[in-house]
Motif scaffolding. Sequence first.
Motif, short mmCIF file in Angstrom:
data_model
loop_
_atom_site.label_atom_id
_atom_site.label_comp_id
_atom_site.label_asym_id
_atom_site.label_seq_id
_atom_site.Cartn_x
_atom_site.Cartn_y
_atom_site.Cartn_z
N ILE A 148 -20.23 -21.15 -3.80
CA ILE A 148 -19.12 -21.08 -4.66
C ILE A 148 -18.15 -22.07 -4.49
O ILE A 148 -18.19 -22.67 -3.08
N ALA A 149 -17.70 -22.70 -5.33
CA ALA A 149 -16.52 -23.67 -5.08
C ALA A 149 -15.31 -23.11 -5.41
O ALA A 149 -15.03 -22.35 -6.24
N ALA A 150 -14.30 -23.50 -4.28
CA ALA A 150 -13.11 -22.91 -4.59
C ALA A 150 -11.98 -23.68 -4.01
O ALA A 150 -12.33 -24.75 -2.91
N THR A 151 -10.58 -23.71 -4.38
CA THR A 151 -9.65 -24.36 -3.88
C THR A 151 -8.55 -23.41 -3.39
O THR A 151 -8.19 -22.53 -4.24
N GLY A 152 -7.92 -23.72 -2.37
CA GLY A 152 -6.42 -22.89 -1.83
C GLY A 152 -6.43 -22.35 -0.51
O GLY A 152 -6.85 -23.31 0.42
N ARG A 153 -5.78 -21.44 -0.06
CA ARG A 153 -5.71 -21.16 1.07
C ARG A 153 -6.88 -20.39 1.74
O ARG A 153 -7.20 -19.24 1.25
N MET A 154 -7.42 -20.67 2.70
CA MET A 154 -8.74 -20.16 3.38
C MET A 154 -8.17 -18.85 4.47
O MET A 154 -7.19 -18.90 5.28
N VAL A 155 -9.17 -17.92 4.17
CA VAL A 155 -8.91 -16.76 5.15
C VAL A 155 -10.23 -16.33 5.93
O VAL A 155 -11.07 -16.25 5.14
N PHE A 156 -10.31 -16.15 6.99
CA PHE A 156 -11.51 -15.94 7.83
C PHE A 156 -11.21 -14.60 8.57
O PHE A 156 -10.24 -14.54 9.04
N THR A 157 -12.35 -13.88 8.50
CA THR A 157 -12.26 -12.38 9.14
C THR A 157 -13.10 -12.81 10.49
O THR A 157 -14.17 -13.44 10.38
N GLY A 158 -12.73 -12.02 11.23
CA GLY A 158 -13.76 -11.97 12.43
C GLY A 158 -15.01 -10.83 12.16
O GLY A 158 -15.12 -10.62 10.95
N GLY A 159 -16.02 -10.80 12.83
CA GLY A 159 -17.01 -9.96 12.47
C GLY A 159 -16.56 -8.29 12.46
O GLY A 159 -16.12 -7.86 13.50
N MET A 160 -16.71 -7.71 11.32
CA MET A 160 -16.59 -6.25 11.12
C MET A 160 -17.60 -5.38 11.24
O MET A 160 -18.56 -5.75 10.60
N ILE A 161 -17.54 -4.52 12.02
CA ILE A 161 -18.50 -3.70 12.10
C ILE A 161 -18.47 -2.18 11.79
O ILE A 161 -17.17 -1.92 11.32
N GLY A 162 -19.08 -1.23 11.88
CA GLY A 162 -19.06 -0.10 11.07
C GLY A 162 -18.37 0.95 11.59
O GLY A 162 -18.79 2.21 11.82
#
Length: 132
Positions: free
Chosen positions: A21-35
């Motif tokens: 994917i190519a993208a431009t903008g504000r980046m958002v990262f999550t931690g590891g989400m579990i169930g």
Amino acid sequence: MVHEVLHPRNWKATPGYSNGIAATGRMVFTGGMIGWNGQQEFETDDFAGQVRLALQSVVAVLAEAGARPEHLVRLTWYVTDKREYLAALKDIGQAYKEIIGRHYPAMALVQVVALVEDRAKVEIEATAVIPA
């Protein structure tokens, strides 16, 4: 489409993910989400059920930054049992479409020996880019 899907023309179509994917903008990262739920309680030991809760957590964290599922550019899935993942694909796909929609970011899936929480069967990390 919010971002540009990168797929060489002579490559076979990918089922449920993008190669890039190519993208431009504000980046958002999550931690590891579990169930588990927002109170850090497991509601199920069902693989697809845990995927559903992990994806809901991803979307909830993205929303805190003003991001939506279509802003996702990458998902990394860690699973404790590849066979259990493959056996649950139909239910996982249904949960994915209900929560994320028909948006397929670049994805990787890795089988691991264990996750920090003993009952966890899946952990999903996400990266999103909110267009500028």
